[in-house]
Every structure is written in C-alpha cells, then in structure tokens.
Design a protein around this motif. Structure first.
Motif, PDB file in Angstrom:
ATOM      1  N   GLU A  71       0.835  -1.202   0.000  1.00  0.00           N
ATOM      2  CA  GLU A  71       0.000   0.000   0.000  1.00  0.00           C
ATOM      3  C   GLU A  71       0.869   1.251   0.000  1.00  0.00           C
ATOM      4  OE1 GLU A  71      -3.989  -1.428   2.411  1.00  0.00           O
ATOM      5  OE2 GLU A  71      -2.161  -0.978   3.551  1.00  0.00           O
ATOM      6  N   ARG A  72       1.906   1.262   0.821  1.00  0.00           N
ATOM      7  CA  ARG A  72       2.798   2.431   0.885  1.00  0.00           C
ATOM      8  C   ARG A  72       3.461   2.678  -0.465  1.00  0.00           C
ATOM      9  NH1 ARG A  72       4.227  -0.072   5.882  1.00  0.00           N
ATOM     10  NH2 ARG A  72       6.275  -0.622   5.065  1.00  0.00           N
ATOM     11  N   ILE A  96      -8.027   4.616   2.010  1.00  0.00           N
ATOM     12  CA  ILE A  96      -7.599   3.314   2.547  1.00  0.00           C
ATOM     13  C   ILE A  96      -8.061   3.149   3.986  1.00  0.00           C
ATOM     14  CG2 ILE A  96      -5.541   2.061   3.338  1.00  0.00           C
ATOM     15  CD1 ILE A  96      -4.244   2.783   0.663  1.00  0.00           C
ATOM     16  N   PHE A  97      -7.913   4.192   4.794  1.00  0.00           N
ATOM     17  CA  PHE A  97      -8.368   4.130   6.187  1.00  0.00           C
ATOM     18  C   PHE A  97      -9.862   3.828   6.234  1.00  0.00           C
ATOM     19  CE2 PHE A  97     -10.193   5.950   9.995  1.00  0.00           C
ATOM     20  CZ  PHE A  97      -9.350   5.473  10.991  1.00  0.00           C
ATOM     21  N   SER A  98     -10.628   4.560   5.444  1.00  0.00           N
ATOM     22  CA  SER A  98     -12.076   4.388   5.434  1.00  0.00           C
ATOM     23  C   SER A  98     -12.467   2.989   4.967  1.00  0.00           C
ATOM     24  CB  SER A  98     -12.705   5.458   4.534  1.00  0.00           C
ATOM     25  OG  SER A  98     -14.088   5.484   4.680  1.00  0.00           O
ATOM     26  N   ALA A  99     -11.766   2.468   3.965  1.00  0.00           N
ATOM     27  CA  ALA A  99     -12.059   1.116   3.470  1.00  0.00           C
ATOM     28  C   ALA A  99     -11.797   0.065   4.540  1.00  0.00           C
ATOM     29  CB  ALA A  99     -11.224   0.825   2.226  1.00  0.00           C
ATOM     30  N   LYS A 100     -10.696   0.201   5.247  1.00  0.00           N
ATOM     31  CA  LYS A 100     -10.374  -0.774   6.300  1.00  0.00           C
ATOM     32  C   LYS A 100     -11.391  -0.707   7.436  1.00  0.00           C
ATOM     33  CE  LYS A 100      -5.509  -1.049   5.155  1.00  0.00           C
ATOM     34  NZ  LYS A 100      -4.170  -1.311   5.677  1.00  0.00           N
ATOM     35  N   GLU A 101     -11.824   0.489   7.771  1.00  0.00           N
ATOM     36  CA  GLU A 101     -12.858   0.638   8.793  1.00  0.00           C
ATOM     37  C   GLU A 101     -14.186   0.041   8.313  1.00  0.00           C
ATOM     38  OE1 GLU A 101     -12.967   2.094  12.044  1.00  0.00           O
ATOM     39  OE2 GLU A 101     -10.805   1.806  11.880  1.00  0.00           O
ATOM     40  N   ILE A 161      -5.468  -2.892   0.933  1.00  0.00           N
ATOM     41  CA  ILE A 161      -6.338  -2.339  -0.093  1.00  0.00           C
ATOM     42  C   ILE A 161      -5.486  -2.013  -1.321  1.00  0.00           C
ATOM     43  CG2 ILE A 161      -8.006  -0.544  -0.693  1.00  0.00           C
ATOM     44  CD1 ILE A 161      -8.874  -2.355   1.691  1.00  0.00           C
ATOM     45  N   LEU A 162      -5.809  -2.650  -2.421  1.00  0.00           N
ATOM     46  CA  LEU A 162      -5.112  -2.425  -3.686  1.00  0.00           C
ATOM     47  C   LEU A 162      -6.149  -2.123  -4.764  1.00  0.00           C
ATOM     48  CD1 LEU A 162      -2.546  -5.366  -3.446  1.00  0.00           C
ATOM     49  CD2 LEU A 162      -2.162  -2.957  -2.882  1.00  0.00           C
ATOM     50  N   ASN A 163      -5.697  -1.871  -5.973  1.00  0.00           N
ATOM     51  CA  ASN A 163      -6.603  -1.580  -7.085  1.00  0.00           C
ATOM     52  C   ASN A 163      -6.275  -2.483  -8.260  1.00  0.00           C
ATOM     53  OD1 ASN A 163      -5.890   1.183  -5.638  1.00  0.00           O
ATOM     54  ND2 ASN A 163      -8.002   1.241  -6.304  1.00  0.00           N
ATOM     55  N   ALA A 207     -13.412  11.325   2.728  1.00  0.00           N
ATOM     56  CA  ALA A 207     -13.272  10.049   2.022  1.00  0.00           C
ATOM     57  C   ALA A 207     -14.279   9.105   2.640  1.00  0.00           C
ATOM     58  CB  ALA A 207     -11.861   9.504   2.165  1.00  0.00           C
ATOM     59  N   THR A 208     -14.850   8.251   1.814  1.00  0.00           N
ATOM     60  CA  THR A 208     -15.847   7.303   2.283  1.00  0.00           C
ATOM     61  C   THR A 208     -15.653   5.961   1.619  1.00  0.00           C
ATOM     62  OG1 THR A 208     -18.231   6.945   2.595  1.00  0.00           O
ATOM     63  CG2 THR A 208     -17.554   8.006   0.554  1.00  0.00           C
ATOM     64  N   ALA A 209     -16.095   4.924   2.292  1.00  0.00           N
ATOM     65  CA  ALA A 209     -16.010   3.578   1.725  1.00  0.00           C
ATOM     66  C   ALA A 209     -17.194   2.745   2.204  1.00  0.00           C
ATOM     67  CB  ALA A 209     -14.706   2.892   2.138  1.00  0.00           C
ATOM     68  N   VAL A 210     -17.571   1.799   1.356  1.00  0.00           N
ATOM     69  CA  VAL A 210     -18.612   0.824   1.681  1.00  0.00           C
ATOM     70  C   VAL A 210     -18.037  -0.556   1.392  1.00  0.00           C
ATOM     71  CG1 VAL A 210     -20.893  -0.061   1.069  1.00  0.00           C
ATOM     72  CG2 VAL A 210     -20.483   2.399   1.107  1.00  0.00           C
TER      73      VAL A 210
END
Length: 124
Positions: free
Chosen positions: A33-34, A50-55, A75-77, A115-118
């Motif tokens: 990730e880094r 990335i933080f939001s996705a992990k949460e 988290i990768l793409n 930033a948001t993630a689901v």
C-alpha cells in the motif's frame, strides 16, 4: 447471503495530520500500500480512502478492529482502478470461523473534504 455491510467516512484533513506523525503510516498501511501511495503522489485523500475502506471492512465483519490490526487488511486496485481487499491469513481465519466461505466487495470515494467507503461481506 449478505453477512455484513460496513460504511465509513473520514475527514481528509484529519488523516493528513495523522500521516505526518511518526508511525501512523506503518500502523495503517502494508508495504504494498505504501509503495502504491507513493506512486500515486502520496496524497492525503488516498490515505483517507484506505483508512475508510479498512474501517468499513471491519464494520462489515462485525468485530471492529479486535483480534487483528489494520495492516491485516490490504487495499489495492485492479488494472481499472477498482479497489479490492487482500486479507491476512489470520483475518481470513477469523472471518471463516464466523461465517464460512466469503467474498468482499468494496467501493471507495472522496470529495475535497471527506473520504468514504462501503464494504459488503457476503457468501462465496
């Protein structure tokens, strides 16, 4: 069958301040990730995503971040930019013990401020 849905939103400015503190990035991000974040310009909104996705994933699992760390989620793409998660064997075992075979779908977005993630955890 859906096992869990997680949603998270974070202020990009808050993560921007956090990444300037010693040790935060190492607690949040894996080596891969880094490296990817550096290639993308090392931007605060990318760290926030990335933080939001992990949460969001931790909320979908239903345990919060207990019994594992944020670096157990990577988290990768893909080649089209779609985010996906790779989980450590430790976290895989926790989820399989709770639910059995599973898959995770993930979406990340950001605006100027947030930033948001689901994450959706469902049967494989």
């Amino acid at each position: 069958m859906i096992y869990g849905i997680g949603n998270d939103i974070i202020e990009i400015e808050r993560i921007g301040k956090a990444i300037s503190k010693e040790g935060f990035i190492e607690k949040l991000c894996t080596k891969n990730e880094r490296e990817n974040l550096l290639k993308k310009g090392n931007r605060a909104e990318s760290y926030a995503g990335i933080f939001s996705a992990k949460e969001a994933i931790s909320k979908a699992i239903g345990l919060g971040v207990r019994g594992y760390s944020l670096t157990d989620i990577e988290i990768l793409n893909d080649e089209f930019g779609k985010p996906f998660a790779i989980l450590s064997e430790k976290l895989n075992e926790i989820i399989r013990d709770k639910f059995g075979a599973y898959k995770i779908e993930l979406s990340i977005s950001h605006s100027k401020q947030y930033a948001t993630a689901v994450a959706i955890l469902f049967s494989a």
